[in-house]
Design a protein around this motif. Structure first.
Motif, short mmCIF file in Angstrom:
data_model
loop_
_atom_site.label_atom_id
_atom_site.label_comp_id
_atom_site.label_asym_id
_atom_site.label_seq_id
_atom_site.Cartn_x
_atom_site.Cartn_y
_atom_site.Cartn_z
N THR A 74 13.21 -1.78 0.42
CA THR A 74 13.53 -0.61 1.25
C THR A 74 12.27 -0.15 1.99
O THR A 74 12.31 0.14 3.20
CB THR A 74 14.05 0.55 0.38
N ILE A 75 11.16 -0.10 1.25
CA ILE A 75 9.89 0.33 1.88
C ILE A 75 9.53 -0.63 3.01
O ILE A 75 9.21 -0.21 4.13
CB ILE A 75 8.76 0.37 0.82
N ALA A 76 9.60 -1.93 2.72
CA ALA A 76 9.21 -2.94 3.71
C ALA A 76 10.14 -2.88 4.93
O ALA A 76 9.68 -2.96 6.08
CB ALA A 76 9.25 -4.32 3.08
N LEU A 134 0.84 -1.21 0.00
CA LEU A 134 0.00 0.00 0.00
C LEU A 134 0.87 1.26 0.00
O LEU A 134 0.56 2.25 -0.65
CB LEU A 134 -0.94 -0.01 1.21
N LYS A 135 1.97 1.16 0.76
CA LYS A 135 2.91 2.29 0.82
C LYS A 135 3.50 2.55 -0.57
O LYS A 135 3.73 3.70 -0.96
CB LYS A 135 4.03 1.96 1.81
N LEU A 136 3.74 1.46 -1.27
CA LEU A 136 4.31 1.56 -2.62
C LEU A 136 3.37 2.37 -3.53
O LEU A 136 3.82 3.17 -4.35
CB LEU A 136 4.51 0.15 -3.15
N ILE A 137 2.07 2.18 -3.33
CA ILE A 137 1.11 2.96 -4.14
C ILE A 137 1.17 4.43 -3.75
O ILE A 137 1.17 5.32 -4.60
CB ILE A 137 -0.32 2.40 -3.96
N GLU A 138 1.25 4.63 -2.43
CA GLU A 138 1.31 6.02 -1.95
C GLU A 138 2.55 6.75 -2.47
O GLU A 138 2.50 7.92 -2.79
CB GLU A 138 1.36 6.05 -0.41
N LYS A 139 3.66 6.03 -2.47
CA LYS A 139 4.94 6.67 -2.79
C LYS A 139 5.35 6.50 -4.26
O LYS A 139 6.50 6.71 -4.61
CB LYS A 139 6.07 6.07 -1.91
N GLN A 140 4.40 6.10 -5.08
CA GLN A 140 4.74 5.82 -6.49
C GLN A 140 5.38 7.02 -7.18
O GLN A 140 6.19 6.85 -8.09
CB GLN A 140 3.50 5.38 -7.25
N TYR A 141 5.02 8.23 -6.74
CA TYR A 141 5.58 9.42 -7.40
C TYR A 141 7.09 9.54 -7.18
O TYR A 141 7.76 10.29 -7.88
CB TYR A 141 4.86 10.68 -6.91
N LEU A 142 7.60 8.81 -6.18
CA LEU A 142 9.05 8.86 -5.91
C LEU A 142 9.83 7.90 -6.81
O LEU A 142 11.05 7.96 -6.89
CB LEU A 142 9.34 8.52 -4.44
N TYR A 143 9.10 6.98 -7.42
CA TYR A 143 9.78 5.96 -8.23
C TYR A 143 10.11 6.54 -9.60
O TYR A 143 9.27 7.16 -10.24
CB TYR A 143 8.86 4.73 -8.39
N SER A 144 11.34 6.35 -10.02
CA SER A 144 11.72 6.91 -11.32
C SER A 144 12.48 5.86 -12.14
O SER A 144 12.73 4.74 -11.67
CB SER A 144 12.60 8.14 -11.12
N ALA A 145 12.86 6.26 -13.34
CA ALA A 145 13.53 5.33 -14.26
C ALA A 145 14.86 4.84 -13.69
O ALA A 145 15.33 3.76 -14.05
CB ALA A 145 13.75 6.02 -15.60
#
Lengths: 193, 232
Positions: free
Chosen positions: A87-89, A66-77
């Motif tokens: 890392t999130i877990a 769920l956190k991964l969905i929240e923080k998706q904007y931080l994920y980049s190429a």
């Protein structure tokens, strides 16, 4: 499994996790995330449960996705998906340990886990494996996590990214973990023999 | 034969390295066995997928809501801008313009309300004719007087600069027709006019027309006790 069929076959078989994550970010189509869950959930759970307990590990995994969905904007190429997920877990697990006061900070060797995975000897297929689990549970959190990550196939660079420490530190933690493990196992095996 | 110290060290190194390799191998095997015995709850993955789907759905709904609010805001903004643009353009009346008495005011320098006034006069030919008739009669009368120089006389009326419906306007005073002797006024100084200020003061001005009824100049009348409002 049926849900996977919703995606064209090339989405599930040929797209890398990284691309699947980027696709999810672009389209907000949950089926991309389902693919990722199917690919990584089991190994993530195994990593977390060896440092906690089944209930907590299940909870942490759920929160992580769920956190991964929240923080998706931080994920980049530039990111790699699996280390990013771990890392999130890991951060969630540390937060939980801190919340439960299960971490004892001791200088540079920072984190010791106070609560170890319960070892049920009846379930063990061999004495050797039982001893290994016991030995593993005696490792300090920071040593064990680096070792487990390496044993799951992460490179030094990736482990360094996950635990947020330089590669040299990670290398020495893994070395220390292996030495300790070896000592404990030899001692215990000698006792058994 | 007993091995030398160097040989012992080498042997020990080889032994250690072999032992390390064996340990690494054993470690990998043990860990593989260990992980193979870890069985997460069967429903965990399904639960996670359900949560993930729900969360994504909620996010999408939120973004749709945001989208509709955004669209609404944009529509409102465009509507406001359109209304503003559809409104007649109001030229600022308080800009300072150069005015010289008895000098034709350049068209581009004329404030909006004067242009409107001229347009009204042009539309209302009767008024213009009346003005001209009045002018002619006056000139005819003056022809008989000592001036006898009607060519140099300009028709004028006194008016007040006032605010009317948030715009400046010239309100003519009744019975205020007079004539200005053109050459006498030609050397008057140029002044800057702030129409807003004049209208706030209800400034009295002498409006000077040419023979075609066109306003050629405005001459400010210094306010005195008798000339604060239109002379009766």
């Amino acid at each position: 499994m049926l849900k996977l069929l919703k995606l064209p076959f090339w989405q599930t078989s040929q797209v890398s996790s990284h691309d699947a994550m980027l696709k999810f970010i672009q389209t907000q189509d949950a089926s991309w995330l389902e693919t990722l869950v199917h690919q990584h959930q089991n190994s993530l759970y195994k990593f977390i449960v060896q440092q906690s307990n089944p209930d907590l590990a299940a909870d942490i995994c759920q929160q992580a996705w769920l956190k991964l969905i929240e923080k998706q904007y931080l994920y980049s190429a530039e990111h790699e998906f699996k280390p990013w997920l771990y890392t999130i877990a890991r951060n969630l697990l540390l937060d939980e340990f801190r919340r439960q006061n299960k971490l004892i900070l001791t200088g540079d060797e920072a984190i010791q886990q106070a609560d170890f995975i319960e070892v049920n000897n009846e379930e063990l297929e061999s004495v050797e494996l039982g001893l290994y689990r016991q030995a593993l549970s005696k490792l300090a959190f920071i040593h064990k996590e680096s070792l487990l990550l390496q044993l799951q196939g992460f490179s030094l660079n990736q482990i360094s990214e996950i635990v947020g420490e330089p590669q040299e530190t990670v290398k020495s933690r893994i070395r220390y973990a292996k030495q300790t493990l070896k000592q404990i196992l030899l001692t215990e095996l000698n006792k058994v023999q | 034969m007993k091995p030398t110290t160097h040989e012992s060290k080498l042997n020990s190194k080889v032994d250690n390295s072999e032992s390390d390799e064996q340990f690494e191998y054993a470690l990998l095997r043990l860990q593989a066995d260990n992980e193979s015995q870890i069985k997460p709850d069967k429903n965990l993955t399904e639960n996670i997928i359900r949560s993930v789907n729900y969360k994504v759905e909620q996010n999408n709904k939120k973004s749709v809501n945001w989208g509709s609010w955004l669209a609404l805001s944009c529509a409102l903004f465009i509507a406001v801008i359109s209304v503003k643009m559809l409104q007649p353009e109001i030229k600022p009346n308080n800009s300072y313009i150069e005015l010289s008495q008895l000098q034709v005011i350049p068209q581009q320098s004329k404030p909006e309300f004067i242009i409107k006034l001229e347009q009204d006069i042009a539309k209302n030919r009767a008024q213009v004719i009346a003005l001209n008739q009045n002018l002619k009669e006056e000139l005819a009368r003056l022809d008989q007087t000592y001036l006898n120089r009607s060519d140099n006389l300009l028709y004028s009326r006194i008016a007040q600069v006032m605010q009317s419906k948030n715009e400046n306007a010239l309100v003519f005073c009744k019975n205020s027709q007079s004539f200005i002797y053109q050459p006498a006024a030609q050397n008057s100084r140029q002044v800057q006019v702030n129409w807003d200020k004049l209208s706030r003061q209800n400034q009295l001005v002498q409006v000077v027309f040419d023979k075609n009824g066109k306003i050629v100049a405005l001459v400010a009348i210094e306010p005195t006790e008798n000339t604060v409002t239109c002379p009766v």
